[in-house]
Design a protein around this motif. Sequence first.
Motif, mmCIF file in Angstrom:
data_model
loop_
_atom_site.group_PDB
_atom_site.id
_atom_site.type_symbol
_atom_site.label_atom_id
_atom_site.label_comp_id
_atom_site.label_asym_id
_atom_site.label_seq_id
_atom_site.Cartn_x
_atom_site.Cartn_y
_atom_site.Cartn_z
ATOM 1 N N PHE A 258 0.857 -1.095 -0.083
ATOM 2 C CA PHE A 258 0.011 -0.003 0.083
ATOM 3 C C PHE A 258 0.980 1.230 -0.044
ATOM 4 N N SER A 259 0.196 2.301 -0.366
ATOM 5 C CA SER A 259 1.143 3.519 -0.299
ATOM 6 C C SER A 259 0.393 4.416 0.896
ATOM 7 N N ILE A 260 1.391 5.370 1.357
ATOM 8 C CA ILE A 260 1.070 6.425 2.339
ATOM 9 C C ILE A 260 1.147 7.612 1.884
ATOM 10 N N GLY A 261 0.213 8.378 1.535
ATOM 11 C CA GLY A 261 0.313 9.710 0.741
ATOM 12 C C GLY A 261 0.977 10.890 1.736
ATOM 13 N N GLY A 262 1.798 11.577 1.357
ATOM 14 C CA GLY A 262 2.482 12.633 1.889
ATOM 15 C C GLY A 262 1.810 14.034 1.434
ATOM 16 N N THR A 263 1.753 14.082 -0.019
ATOM 17 C CA THR A 263 1.398 15.204 -0.464
ATOM 18 C C THR A 263 -0.010 15.870 -0.098
ATOM 19 N N LYS A 264 -0.961 15.103 0.250
ATOM 20 C CA LYS A 264 -2.540 15.609 0.483
ATOM 21 C C LYS A 264 -2.417 15.671 1.949
ATOM 22 N N ASN A 265 -1.361 15.369 2.726
ATOM 23 C CA ASN A 265 -1.598 15.319 4.302
ATOM 24 C C ASN A 265 -0.389 16.024 4.878
ATOM 25 N N GLY A 266 0.079 17.298 4.243
ATOM 26 C CA GLY A 266 0.874 18.183 5.059
ATOM 27 C C GLY A 266 2.501 18.067 4.625
ATOM 28 N N VAL B 200 10.225 11.451 8.302
ATOM 29 C CA VAL B 200 10.363 11.307 9.609
ATOM 30 C C VAL B 200 9.673 12.297 10.395
ATOM 31 N N GLU B 201 9.580 13.173 10.262
ATOM 32 C CA GLU B 201 8.657 14.192 11.010
ATOM 33 C C GLU B 201 7.120 13.685 11.219
ATOM 34 N N LEU B 202 6.590 13.351 9.979
ATOM 35 C CA LEU B 202 5.186 12.747 9.895
ATOM 36 C C LEU B 202 4.938 11.664 10.757
ATOM 37 N N PHE B 203 6.239 10.653 10.892
ATOM 38 C CA PHE B 203 5.938 9.609 11.768
ATOM 39 C C PHE B 203 6.598 9.331 12.939
ATOM 40 N N LYS B 204 7.680 10.357 13.502
ATOM 41 C CA LYS B 204 8.346 10.175 14.634
ATOM 42 C C LYS B 204 7.343 10.238 15.711
ATOM 43 N N GLY B 205 6.105 11.285 15.589
ATOM 44 C CA GLY B 205 5.147 11.409 16.562
ATOM 45 C C GLY B 205 3.811 10.746 16.060
ATOM 46 N N ASN B 206 2.983 11.634 16.099
ATOM 47 C CA ASN B 206 1.675 11.439 15.232
ATOM 48 C C ASN B 206 1.019 12.517 14.515
ATOM 49 N N PHE C 10 -1.203 11.608 11.509
ATOM 50 C CA PHE C 10 -2.677 11.296 11.974
ATOM 51 C C PHE C 10 -3.331 12.626 12.396
ATOM 52 N N GLU C 11 -2.461 13.231 13.121
ATOM 53 C CA GLU C 11 -3.032 14.812 13.483
ATOM 54 C C GLU C 11 -3.346 15.464 12.464
ATOM 55 N N ASN C 12 -2.591 15.566 11.454
ATOM 56 C CA ASN C 12 -2.843 16.372 10.176
ATOM 57 C C ASN C 12 -4.374 15.910 9.596
ATOM 58 N N ALA C 13 -4.206 14.738 9.608
ATOM 59 C CA ALA C 13 -5.521 13.953 8.732
ATOM 60 C C ALA C 13 -6.575 14.170 9.662
ATOM 61 N N LYS C 14 -6.466 14.057 11.125
ATOM 62 C CA LYS C 14 -7.853 14.504 11.886
ATOM 63 C C LYS C 14 -8.120 15.819 11.911
#
Lengths: 342, 342, 342, 342
Positions: B196-204, B244-250, B253-257
């Motif tokens: 699967f892919s995990i999109g960065g472009t559309k989530n911060g 690294v920034e997106l996944f070292k904490g949350n 998921f915070e961006n998406a929420k």
Amino acid sequence: MYFFFDDYSEGAHLQILEAFSRTNFQQERGYGMDSFTQEAERLIKEKIKKPKAAVHFVSSGTHANLVCISSLLKSYESVVAVDSGHANIHEAGAVEATGHKINVVPAVAGKMTPQAILEIVTTHTDEHMVKPKAVYISQSTEVGTVYLKSELQKLHEVCQQNELYLFIDGARIGHAVMSKNADFDLFDIANYCDLFSIGGTKNGALIGEAIVIVNPGLQENFRYHLRQRGALLAKARAVTVQFVELFKGNLYFENAKYANDMAQKLAVGIQECGYQFLSEPVVNQIFPIFPNGVIEKLQKNHGFYVWSKSSTPDHSVVRLVTSWATQDVAIEAFLADLKKFS
Amino acid sequence: MYFFFDDYSEGAHLQILEAFSRTNFQQERGYGMDSFTQEAERLIKEKIKKPKAAVHFVSSGTHANLVCISSLLKSYESVVAVDSGHANIHEAGAVEATGHKINVVPAVAGKMTPQAILEIVTTHTDEHMVKPKAVYISQSTEVGTVYLKSELQKLHEVCQQNELYLFIDGARIGHAVMSKNADFDLFDIANYCDLFSIGGTKNGALIGEAIVIVNPGLQENFRYHLRQRGALLAKARAVTVQFVELFKGNLYFENAKYANDMAQKLAVGIQECGYQFLSEPVVNQIFPIFPNGVIEKLQKNHGFYVWSKSSTPDHSVVRLVTSWATQDVAIEAFLADLKKFS
Amino acid sequence: MYFFFDDYSEGAHLQILEAFSRTNFQQERGYGMDSFTQEAERLIKEKIKKPKAAVHFVSSGTHANLVCISSLLKSYESVVAVDSGHANIHEAGAVEATGHKINVVPAVAGKMTPQAILEIVTTHTDEHMVKPKAVYISQSTEVGTVYLKSELQKLHEVCQQNELYLFIDGARIGHAVMSKNADFDLFDIANYCDLFSIGGTKNGALIGEAIVIVNPGLQENFRYHLRQRGALLAKARAVTVQFVELFKGNLYFENAKYANDMAQKLAVGIQECGYQFLSEPVVNQIFPIFPNGVIEKLQKNHGFYVWSKSSTPDHSVVRLVTSWATQDVAIEAFLADLKKFS
Amino acid sequence: MYFFFDDYSEGAHLQILEAFSRTNFQQERGYGMDSFTQEAERLIKEKIKKPKAAVHFVSSGTHANLVCISSLLKSYESVVAVDSGHANIHEAGAVEATGHKINVVPAVAGKMTPQAILEIVTTHTDEHMVKPKAVYISQSTEVGTVYLKSELQKLHEVCQQNELYLFIDGARIGHAVMSKNADFDLFDIANYCDLFSIGGTKNGALIGEAIVIVNPGLQENFRYHLRQRGALLAKARAVTVQFVELFKGNLYFENAKYANDMAQKLAVGIQECGYQFLSEPVVNQIFPIFPNGVIEKLQKNHGFYVWSKSSTPDHSVVRLVTSWATQDVAIEAFLADLKKFS
């Protein structure tokens, strides 16, 4: 340890990072319909004095190469490249994966010759062979050499006489333009080809390359090619904010000149130690020939690649690459060690 | 004017810009052999509890899709996708350009059904037809719906029973995971697919997508696929510093929420004005149905796309997209106008 | 005028035409599911003593080559071929059109060498380059030379040690087997490769080539490859009735021997006139070197191609091809004129 | 048992076998440069009254389709076809393997409609989608229906208005021209398309199809396309000796008429037994609807395929195909059994 592995070991020129911060919350449309992309295109067209050129932006050099080359060719048409050409040897068959043969010819000092093109053209005359339709060259080349203006002019002439498109891979075109022997600028580049790329990744950008289509007959529907190959970026500003910075003043050329100057410092020091080069050092990639023992010792403190065997078995060619970010201290440390080990 | 056009109208989350600055002069190796890439891979594998997964990073979603899908298929094999699937309809034939047919099936609320897969499998049984070998779905879908855990499980089961790989396009997977009805997390996603892919472009992120290959049998030589399609980035850190920034904490998921919450605010306000939706609003894309006259007036002050015709001729479906960067004031202004025009 | 242009200037051996008549109204299933195809497959497997081989039939040599080669390769994998190889130079980029690079190496007397294979293998070690996975050779070669048994054995060994498939283009394999120096038969061919073709078109058939897949690991789903490339013939009997005739007795080898014998007659006569050859004449293609003036006169009465320049500027290499249908009178007339003009 | 499986169960019309014998030892040049190919081209151009058409010959229908369609399209362009179209469903992704998407639309009685074309054109307007550039239809269709002259004219008009090429797959074009309702001839076919094929394999030839390029703008370099796809036959006479026979008089049309007449006999007998058809029987493929019990009994003595389910669960649609070689006795036996089992 300091790196001379390549010119993409660091992030981006600070002016670019600042531009990201400055523009961050400006809302823009996607897929290249944003004001940064428009401005980057305008600046590049101005710099090359080609108001009718079309400019597009992608994220990698291989992507630029495969989209550009495949956009030029009908299914049975081929592209001529030198054996050491990046698109031929170092892109995992990216061009062939789009269905096209590369007619490989021997390089002379890393460069394509008019003779080589003519040889391919005159031996490919019927439908049992592919139909050569484009020529791919790199400026500067894989071995750090640079086509002079007269060489570009001659290649372009041969291409036009034989109905071949000329595409210049400009991953390091800034370094070519700023090389010490250069008798041309980006305007000349644009004059002597049908399309070319302008590399950002290796010259101070975080990421990104520009594609400049000078020939108006090649501009139509180019965005379809980009889209189909996955090269049309939703957030194009990620590349084009950078190109605005690189081309609104002279940053693109200053970065390249700085890198070249650092390479010259290295080269002078190496020459002073009595070593030869594979080719005259003129851009930010230089290829000195060292004894294998010296190489082994140098590699403990300095990061670089052994490029190829030398003509004498106990020597090898190494590649040293400098960049917009190379520090004086790295040069000095390298030369100090070289002196010590020589 | 505020934009609800898409979720890539702004730059990047500030934490990402700060990370670029902080790491800028750290020297790293090229082509994904850098410490940021290693760290981003490690963090994602930890988050999905799959220590044997392989993670790669590319610059665009279409690129992720075409590389992933073509990597799964022999030349005569095909991928099953719903008619509204991004890879089917909105990527300019990118999959077909790699030589593969898409078996198109009707979507139910934007989603693939087990029945549709079985229908393709049972009707494609000999060499006169392509051989279906993979299924492509998006989570969340093009129309803002979300597969529940049981739906993913069932699709995965059908795929496994029929020797089909399941690939999930996760351009907006964060928004799916954080959707109000979600009964799954990234661990479940990883459990119920092959990759699967995990999109960065559309989530911060400024740019970039992660590709997660869960199935060990699909991991070998994946870098060749990336290289050949122009997707292997010389300066991979340009993407991986961000992950690294997106996944070292949350942050991811915070961006998406945040984006989902903004969409809910919009949705509640729209419902209060008495309007219906194409599908229940659960992620950051919502599809209200407005009278054409209201749409016309709204478009003067607010940026959004008309998505499709409605079942009644004087109404249309519009798409409103929120993001990590959507401001309260934009929501309020939109709802105020909507009230005024209704 | 008699033709020495090629070995496909006439129709078919009369036994084949008779077989068409004899079998014409026998009703059979389509797409290779007919009794002639089964019988042709059985006969070939018996001849090569490989009961577990799979045999397929197509209409042209280029088609056999492109289907076979592409069936062996993942998208990023390549095939090694000599520069003069038919699939490299004379098939209009057919292999590349299926997405694959040909790693071109220099031929030695038209032949691939183990050294050339090793050179490619040792220089292609990471994902920046294609991954060599197959070797393509022709038996006999484009310049009328023949691999000896020990040479095939050695090539096969090198391929196996390096996990490369070996494919033998057998458009003129009958002529190789029946060449005067041959120390191998079809059984040996089958032993020293993974798959090979058996040319009918150039050895007495009206049309058609057999593909023999010796390696069981390559047999699965091969009909999908054939179908997808347009190579699966609805009326397969059009080819397989012929192969039954060629292989139910020794017709295939008799045709080849006859053609070789005719070439030997020509060769002996040419040698008696004092001329040299590009390579020793051993099959049905011979390459004498004549003065340009003699060539010009010969071409008025005899059909043949000038093949290439010679090392001396006033001489050229010509290609003379004989076949199962070459008549004695043609040989005699050619030699008479050669004597006269010399 | 007699076969109604298809129209390629036998060899070739005897006149063709005689022509092979008669011409067998006439020496000719290879790769379509022979006098038979020239004569076959001349005859076809005369028959369609298009002296400026170009005619080529290949060995299979799928090959004709894939070469023709791919020759029309740039890499990002697509072809529109109905869901039941042979090139869409029964050629193992041959078109997609050349890199192109098929825009699939619903068939109406096996036929393409102008509305379907317009729907695709109006919804594919930017570079996020493929660019439709060609329309593929079959005459007669997969379900035995035939486009009337006015229908062809209208489709052609819509294609021209929207800059789409129209390609007609004529694998059974003879049967269409000779169908009982036909109000057109080959001249009309040629007038209302850009290129079309003329099937030999299914109409009395041993093997082979003609490709007729009416539009002069599509003729250049077509042999490159043929060569690259393995479709240029070294011994082209194997196909073109046949087409000379088929077109020097009226054999092509007589064969088709005979096949159609045999199908009519079958159809009349079936109707007399009280059965319905999927579509009106007008060519050599008819699709009666039988009770499953009857089908089971018939299959013991007669060879045919069950085509699809019927609208009532205890009935199925079967396909009965007649040919130039169908014998009266086969028709009679089938109808006798049908009566008995009904």
